[in-house]
Write a protein that holds these residues in place. Structure first.
Motif, PDB file in Angstrom:
ATOM      1  N   GLU A 197       0.834  -1.203   0.000  1.00  0.00           N
ATOM      2  CA  GLU A 197       0.000   0.000   0.000  1.00  0.00           C
ATOM      3  C   GLU A 197       0.869   1.254   0.000  1.00  0.00           C
ATOM      4  OE1 GLU A 197      -3.877   0.340   1.865  1.00  0.00           O
ATOM      5  OE2 GLU A 197      -3.387  -1.454   3.033  1.00  0.00           O
ATOM      6  N   SER A 198       0.319   2.332  -0.540  1.00  0.00           N
ATOM      7  CA  SER A 198       1.057   3.588  -0.659  1.00  0.00           C
ATOM      8  C   SER A 198       1.055   4.357   0.651  1.00  0.00           C
ATOM      9  CB  SER A 198       0.441   4.456  -1.759  1.00  0.00           C
ATOM     10  OG  SER A 198       0.635   3.875  -3.023  1.00  0.00           O
ATOM     11  N   LEU A 199       2.188   4.963   0.927  1.00  0.00           N
ATOM     12  CA  LEU A 199       2.327   5.897   2.039  1.00  0.00           C
ATOM     13  C   LEU A 199       2.512   7.281   1.441  1.00  0.00           C
ATOM     14  CD1 LEU A 199       4.898   3.805   4.117  1.00  0.00           C
ATOM     15  CD2 LEU A 199       2.407   3.846   4.390  1.00  0.00           C
ATOM     16  N   THR A 200       1.820   8.269   1.971  1.00  0.00           N
ATOM     17  CA  THR A 200       1.892   9.610   1.402  1.00  0.00           C
ATOM     18  C   THR A 200       2.247  10.628   2.471  1.00  0.00           C
ATOM     19  OG1 THR A 200      -0.480   9.997   1.737  1.00  0.00           O
ATOM     20  CG2 THR A 200       0.198   9.065  -0.394  1.00  0.00           C
ATOM     21  N   VAL A 201       2.938  11.676   2.019  1.00  0.00           N
ATOM     22  CA  VAL A 201       3.300  12.770   2.904  1.00  0.00           C
ATOM     23  C   VAL A 201       3.313  14.056   2.091  1.00  0.00           C
ATOM     24  CG1 VAL A 201       5.795  12.501   2.533  1.00  0.00           C
ATOM     25  CG2 VAL A 201       4.962  13.539   4.661  1.00  0.00           C
TER      26      VAL A 201
END
Length: 843
Positions: A836-840
């Motif tokens: 899954e993608s992690l975003t910041v």
């Protein structure tokens, strides 16, 4: 945090809390079993109120017509038959259909408004039929259980259990022991269970199959007045609501819904559109069956969980009422359409809108009306299971206070890393990508279905164009007329492959001495749905934008055969070589390929796209070569751009070759006629004629491995394609087997996929090791970053953004940031994220 997210973090605790609300058998209200019977009768037969509605007349007529036809077939039955044409004793499908016909007759005798309502003579015929079947064809355990295990453990039990409930009064009066006899026999046929009950450790008792079995056992408990059976069945069924945690599997089960919305069945097959719809149907039926009883473990909670499945798992995969091919397993070879595949979802959503709470209920009702407005073939409510659902559906459509509204935005990117699928939607088109890996099967073949499946998980894509009748573009006719190694998006060796029946003369590889029987684990692993051996398959998502990456590798069957683990007469096929990336943007999908070829020296073809059109459709091809020469038809040329237009359907797709390495492309357009039986033994031998278009890149035998890039632009006209080819917004920054990257100047987006260890520098971004990264910088200087681990095996991924120092706009537990004079170093914690993608957001 949404309820879905909460359950994904505490699935076991959530289930225990729900299960704790179910009363113990000795504390159950004795009237609750009778309430389940009444609910079941309403579900399957309707009520006086629902059946009086004019919109239900079609469903009621269908119920009557089916019963009348079956009674006539019963009158005409010959020796060894209960219904004419259904010989008994050797065919398990015939036996299951015979039970189905008895159930459908019983429904007509309990449906208010039916001409057969309360016809005791007809009901007695059904009871006599049940007795005959049990005495001659079903009750003998030593003679039964031939054919497919599903028939005996689920199929027959589904119809028999419903019939026992509907005709309980007649059975009590004329055959008081028959219900208990049948339930005991159904228990005995549950051979993949334990002691005649569900076994949560059995590989057969998972996902949709478990939902089927437990729903049947709820009905059996109601028919017997057995509170303990109902309680146990409900408790077992609760496990299918749990979000699968691949790092802490319960009972070793990988089937079910994942936190990212993926749904798997058969351990590793992407199956939202077939088994998933079946599971949704069953759990919604259970909510309705238990309504108003003490057995309901928080009905609104269960309905809300199922409602979240609709929004996250089903709706993104439904394109204007059409269920995408990428999540249907072997069902892609059936003659039913993607529109029909959505009908069970429509019925379930209709029912959920009456049981879910708050905003969920309103959103579900609006989604029902939305689907009705956008589909080219609306579901026929007469095909719904329940007349009550028909009435509720009509009420939603007629209610002016319910707006027609999609449950998801028109611009959407949805990554499903747990099942190697990506969905990218824009107004006017939807792009769906199917991959495979060591975690997810490349395809599913089984039971003579999906005979030519080999490349369906090898980067195959499905580009759905808005406003088109998708029956003209996809469905069984797509797989019938498009060669299996020329599916859209696929890189495959040019070789002749034989189907399982052609290879072995049966529908499976039969070698019991080597551990291969019709439903053995070896059969599953190497024949029915082999997984890949590539660990690298995944992608990143940043708002409405996304990427995907895949490294081609031999599947499990080829690898095991080369290791000498399979018998000498077992045939396995080897994949081609390629490292692939897909970057999914606003107006285009950009595809990069490197290391394309074959170490075995075979010729290889990469198909950029494949589309079908009706034989009489007006299809036009226009384009230009890199030298400015016009392209107006099939042939091989150094293409700059090409436009495919089906003016009959009013659709078009453009293609532009990108990057410094642009191989010659082959354009093909021809008429193909094949039988639908080509892809499924059970299909009618009906000839289908379609125009088949392909755009492909061919590499001769022994040719060196190659790299190329292209953009797919749905709906593009010729001026736009000319301009795009002359200098579009997309720049290919890298295209090797180590790193593939593009920049979109208009979006301020840098998209990078890395495949090998070590540091990879692209522009201002440096990535350490294998990852998928998206970086978008706004004009105001804010930088958004998305990171995903496509291998699912990395604990952290480290990035460095050169330039001015940046800081997270808000604290993020997934990222640590360190600023320096050379820029900003980010470390993303990818451990146990399963791709899954992690975003910041940085500023």
């Amino acid at each position: 945090m949404s309820r879905r997210a909460l359950l994904s973090t505490l699935p076991a605790g959530a289930l225990l809390a729900l299960a704790g609300r179910i009363p113990a058998a000795d504390a159950a209200d004795p009237d609750d079993a009778a309430r389940v019977v009444a609910n079941a009768t309403a579900v399957f037969c309707g009520t006086a109120e629902s059946n009086a509605r004019p919109e239900v007349a079609g469903k009621l007529a269908a119920i009557e017509a089916a019963a009348t036809s079956h009674l006539a077939a019963m009158d005409a039955a010959g020796a060894g038959e209960l219904f004419h044409g259904l010989g008994l004793g050797t065919s398990d499908p015939h036996l299951s259909t015979t039970f189905q016909y008895l159930y459908e007759i019983a429904v007509a005798t309990r449906a208010p408004g039916s001409a057969l309502l309360a016809d005791t003579a007809v009901q007695q015929r059904v009871v006599d039929g049940l007795r005959l079947l049990h005495d001659r064809y079903y009750g003998d355990q030593s003679a039964g259980y031939y054919g497919n295990w599903f028939t005996w453990e689920i199929g027959i039990s589904t119809y028999a259990s419903r019939t026992l409930v509907l005709l309980g009064d007649t059975l009590a009066a004329t055959a008081p022991a028959l219900t208990a006899t049948y339930v005991a026999t159904m228990d005995a046929y549950l051979r993949n269970g334990k002691n005649g009950d569900v076994d949560l450790d059995s590989r057969f008792h998972t996902g949709a199959n478990l939902a089927d079995i437990t729903t049947n056992r709820v009905l059996q408990g109601a028919a017997l007045g057995d509170a303990a059976r109902i309680t146990k069945a409900v408790t077992d069924q609760l496990t299918v609501y749990a979000t699968v945690d691949p790092y802490a599997l319960r009972h070793g089960v990988t089937d079910g819904f994942y936190a990212d919305g993926s749904f798997l069945q058969h351990s590793s097959v992407a199956y939202t559109g077939s088994y998933g719809t079946g599971l949704l149907t069953r759990v919604v039926q259970t909510v309705k069956l238990l309504d108003g009883t003490g057995y309901a473990p928080g009905g609104a909670d269960l309905a809300d969980i199922a409602a979240d499945w609709v929004a996250g798992s089903f709706a993104p995969l439904i394109v204007e009422g059409w269920m995408t091919e990428a999540v249907k397993g072997r069902a892609v070879s059936r003659t039913g359409t993607g529109y029909a595949d959505t009908a069970p979802v429509v019925e379930a959503v209709t029912d959920l809108s009456g049981h879910a709470t708050g905003e969920r209920a309103a959103a579900l009702a609006s989604y029902v009306k939305h689907l009705r407005q956008v589909t080219r073939a609306a579901p026929d409510p007469a095909g719904f299971v329940s007349p009550v659902s028909v009435a509720a559906y009509a009420a939603i459509l007629a209610d002016p206070a319910v707006p027609a509204r999609d449950i998801n935005p028109a611009a959407l990117h949805r990554a499903y890393p747990a099942m190697d699928r990506s969905v990218h939607r824009r107004p006017g088109w939807t792009f769906v990508l199917a991959r495979s890996s060591a975690r997810v099967s490349g395809y599913e073949y089984m039971s003579g279905e999906n005979l030519l499946p080999w490349h369906q998980g090898a980067g195959a894509h499905y580009l759905y164009l808005a406003g088109q009748d998708q029956r003209e573009a996809f469905g069984v006719d797509y797989f019938t007329t498009v060669p299996p190694d020329r599916l859209a998006g696929v890189t495959a060796p040019d070789e002749t492959r034989l189907s399982v029946p052609e290879l072995y003369g049966t529908q499976w590889y039969d070698n019991p001495a080597a551990g291969f029987t019709s439903s053995s684990e070896s059969q599953n692993a190497y024949v029915y749905f082999p997984r890949g051996t590539n660990a690298h398959s995944g992608g990143a998502a940043l708002g409405p934008y996304g990427s995907a990456a895949m490294v081609y590798a031999p599947d499990a069957a080829w690898t095991a055969a080369q290791a000498g683990l399979l018998p000498a007469d077992f045939t396995a096929y080897r994949a081609a070589d390629a490292t692939r990336s897909w970057f999914m943007l606003d107006d285009e999908v950009v595809v990069l390929a490197a290391g394309v070829g074959d170490r075995a020296g075979r010729p290889v073809t990469t198909t950029a796209d494949a589309r079908i059109a009706g034989a009489p459709a007006a299809v036009a091809l226009t384009g230009r070569t890199r030298h400015g020469a016009p392209v107006t038809g099939p042939g091989t040329a150094p293409l700059a751009w090409l436009r495919y237009a089906d003016t009959t359907q009013g659709t078009a797709v453009g293609y532009v070759l990108l990057g410094p390495h642009r191989p010659d492309a082959t354009v093909s357009l021809g008429t193909v006629t094949r039988s639908r039986r080509t892809v499924r033994l059970g299909n009618p031998d009906t000839a289908v004629t379609k125009q088949v278009f392909t755009l492909s890149f061919h590499q001769a035998a022994g040719a060196p491995h190659a790299a190329f890039a292209y953009a797919v632009l749905p709906g593009a006209d010729e001026p736009r394609l000319r301009a795009y080819a002359a200098g579009g917004p997309v720049s290919v920054l890298a295209n090797t087997t180590g790193v593939q990257a593009v920049r979109h100047s208009g979006l301020g987006l840098l998209a990078v996929n890395t495949f090998t260890p070590g540091r990879h520098r692209v522009g201002r971004l440096t990535v350490d090791g294998a990852a998928c990264v998206l970086v978008r910088e706004s004009r105001g200087g804010t930088v958004e970053v998305a990171v995903a681990d496509p291998t699912t095996g990395r604990d952290t991924v480290t990035l460095h953004l050169a330039g001015r120092p940046l800081r997270p706009a808000a604290p993020s537990p997934a990222f640590t940031a360190r600023q320096g004079s050379g820029g900003t170093t980010l470390r993303a914690t990818t451990r146990h994220t399963y791709g899954e993608s992690l975003t910041v957001t940085l500023h």
